[in-house]
Design a protein around this motif. Sequence first.
Motif, PDB file in Angstrom:
ATOM      1  N   ASN A  40      42.643  41.422  37.143  1.00  5.16           N
ATOM      2  CA  ASN A  40      43.541  40.879  36.121  1.00  5.16           C
ATOM      3  C   ASN A  40      44.342  41.944  35.379  1.00  5.16           C
ATOM      4  OD1 ASN A  40      42.622  38.387  36.851  1.00  5.16           O
ATOM      5  ND2 ASN A  40      41.328  38.086  35.074  1.00  5.16           N
ATOM      6  N   ASP A  51      46.275  35.184  36.972  1.00  4.44           N
ATOM      7  CA  ASP A  51      44.972  35.806  37.218  1.00  4.44           C
ATOM      8  C   ASP A  51      44.710  36.081  38.702  1.00  4.44           C
ATOM      9  OD1 ASP A  51      44.221  33.386  38.351  1.00  4.44           O
ATOM     10  OD2 ASP A  51      42.713  32.900  36.842  1.00  4.44           O
ATOM     11  N   PHE A 242      48.387  26.801  31.904  1.00  4.70           N
ATOM     12  CA  PHE A 242      48.113  27.862  30.928  1.00  4.70           C
ATOM     13  C   PHE A 242      49.182  27.989  29.846  1.00  4.70           C
ATOM     14  CE2 PHE A 242      45.394  28.998  34.436  1.00  4.70           C
ATOM     15  CZ  PHE A 242      44.280  29.586  33.841  1.00  4.70           C
ATOM     16  N   ASN A 378      37.413  38.285  31.189  1.00  7.09           N
ATOM     17  CA  ASN A 378      37.313  37.468  29.976  1.00  7.09           C
ATOM     18  C   ASN A 378      38.358  37.858  28.945  1.00  7.09           C
ATOM     19  OD1 ASN A 378      35.135  36.045  31.017  1.00  7.09           O
ATOM     20  ND2 ASN A 378      33.606  37.351  30.037  1.00  7.09           N
ATOM     21  N   TYR A 380      41.202  39.213  29.503  1.00  6.66           N
ATOM     22  CA  TYR A 380      42.510  38.787  30.002  1.00  6.66           C
ATOM     23  C   TYR A 380      42.801  37.354  29.550  1.00  6.66           C
ATOM     24  CZ  TYR A 380      46.054  37.160  33.325  1.00  6.66           C
ATOM     25  OH  TYR A 380      47.167  36.609  33.895  1.00  6.66           O
ATOM     26  N   TYR A 381      41.852  36.466  29.764  1.00 11.75           N
ATOM     27  CA  TYR A 381      42.070  35.058  29.372  1.00 11.75           C
ATOM     28  C   TYR A 381      42.227  34.921  27.861  1.00 11.75           C
ATOM     29  CZ  TYR A 381      40.727  34.016  34.164  1.00 11.75           C
ATOM     30  OH  TYR A 381      40.694  33.966  35.533  1.00 11.75           O
ATOM     31  N   ALA A 389      43.229  28.684  28.783  1.00  9.56           N
ATOM     32  CA  ALA A 389      42.767  30.048  29.076  1.00  9.56           C
ATOM     33  C   ALA A 389      41.416  30.319  28.424  1.00  9.56           C
ATOM     34  CB  ALA A 389      43.796  31.065  28.601  1.00  9.56           C
ATOM     35  N   GLN A 390      41.188  29.764  27.241  1.00 10.86           N
ATOM     36  CA  GLN A 390      39.908  29.969  26.565  1.00 10.86           C
ATOM     37  C   GLN A 390      38.758  29.376  27.387  1.00 10.86           C
ATOM     38  OE1 GLN A 390      40.478  31.978  23.800  1.00 10.86           O
ATOM     39  NE2 GLN A 390      42.527  31.656  24.632  1.00 10.86           N
ATOM     40  N   MET A 392      38.575  29.438  30.519  1.00 15.64           N
ATOM     41  CA  MET A 392      38.350  30.290  31.683  1.00 15.64           C
ATOM     42  C   MET A 392      37.455  31.489  31.364  1.00 15.64           C
ATOM     43  SD  MET A 392      39.696  29.120  34.458  1.00 15.64           S
ATOM     44  CE  MET A 392      39.869  30.565  35.524  1.00 15.64           C
TER      45      MET A 392
END
Length: 404
Positions: A40, A51, A242, A378, A380-381, A389-390, A392
Amino acid sequence: MKATGIVVEYNPFHNGHLHHLNQSRIKTNSDIIIAVMSGNFLQRGEPALVDKWTRAKMAISAGVDLVIELPYAFATAQASDFAKGAIFLLDALKCEAFCFGSEEGSLEAFHHTYHLLSTKKEEYNTAISNFMKQGISYPKALNESYKVVSEDSSLPLVDLSKPNNILGYHYIEAAYRLHASIRSETIHRVVANYHDEAKPSETIASATGIRKVLFGELDLSAIQNFLPITSLDELSRWKSTFQSFGSWERFWPILRLIILRHSKERLATFAEVTEGMENAIWNAAVKKDTFQTFMEQIKSKRFTWTRIQRMLTHIYNDFTWEQLKSFDLPTYIRPLAMSKNGQAYLQSIKKDLPLPLVSRVAAYKDNDMLALDVKTANLYYLGLQSTYAQKMIGSDYRITPIIH
């Protein structure tokens, strides 16, 4: 089955990548194409547009047979370590060849250049040191030193001012230094150079040019000529899910918070932060409310934009000099996606792999390098700052290799 390896970022996968992929298969007469791909965060020190799972799906849909993750410690490293990690993995995966794109297009010139710099190593390093003392950037010092040591050579040599030639040289260097059995091949890069703008009249553009158009237009139709339909579909799904693409501008509020919550002394402990840059970084973060203006304040002749971004990547991901020095070579093989052929190939070599095969992260504990990959995924998200995204965060423990 005969396998050929390629080293990629696919940020995003575009028509130029498709050309490289198809030509690699033809040039090496291979049955299987294995791509070692950054996760990522990327070698130029920036978050990926989308991602690693999405980019891996783009790759498999376009014809790659197996996508392996290049661990963060190598994916975000300077060119020599980036190449070392990638070639080590491709050799471990029993690839007969690796094939890279270059502005040069001739393999002979790369081998001549490696042997020249190997035999003139002391002279080369002295020249680099002297140029660095003049206050110029490390890449420029390398290039100027290369001119000095190569001026008397009558052999065909590589132009190391070109970005793909530089990476290609380091792939060759890594193969020699690792005593790898894998052989090298190169394909001439077509139409778009690394930093070129995307031209509407063309069907091939650089990933940099494509991202610039995308961030400017925020409309996928503006880049549709440059991507296979499968890549466009993945980007469309990503956007609708996203609501944002990965970029430092998007990540800036969190990066700024991280910088300012640390002391300058603490900033100096992060990988690649050197020569007082911790002061410039902290002072600029106090004043600047956008990533662009922040970078414009701290960029200098001494440090390239890319080098500074790698510093910031490591600050954002809490990756220190101590950790960097503790990692020498990849310690596992982690597949992200595979075709049926890729799955069959992996099954056929599984017993002979020199490294553990990690299909389920939860089953492979107590590995600092892998733990770093999970942590940076983590973060990255988190940086994307969207509701989905949270969700993920922690997905590396839930997602298994994609079979397509």
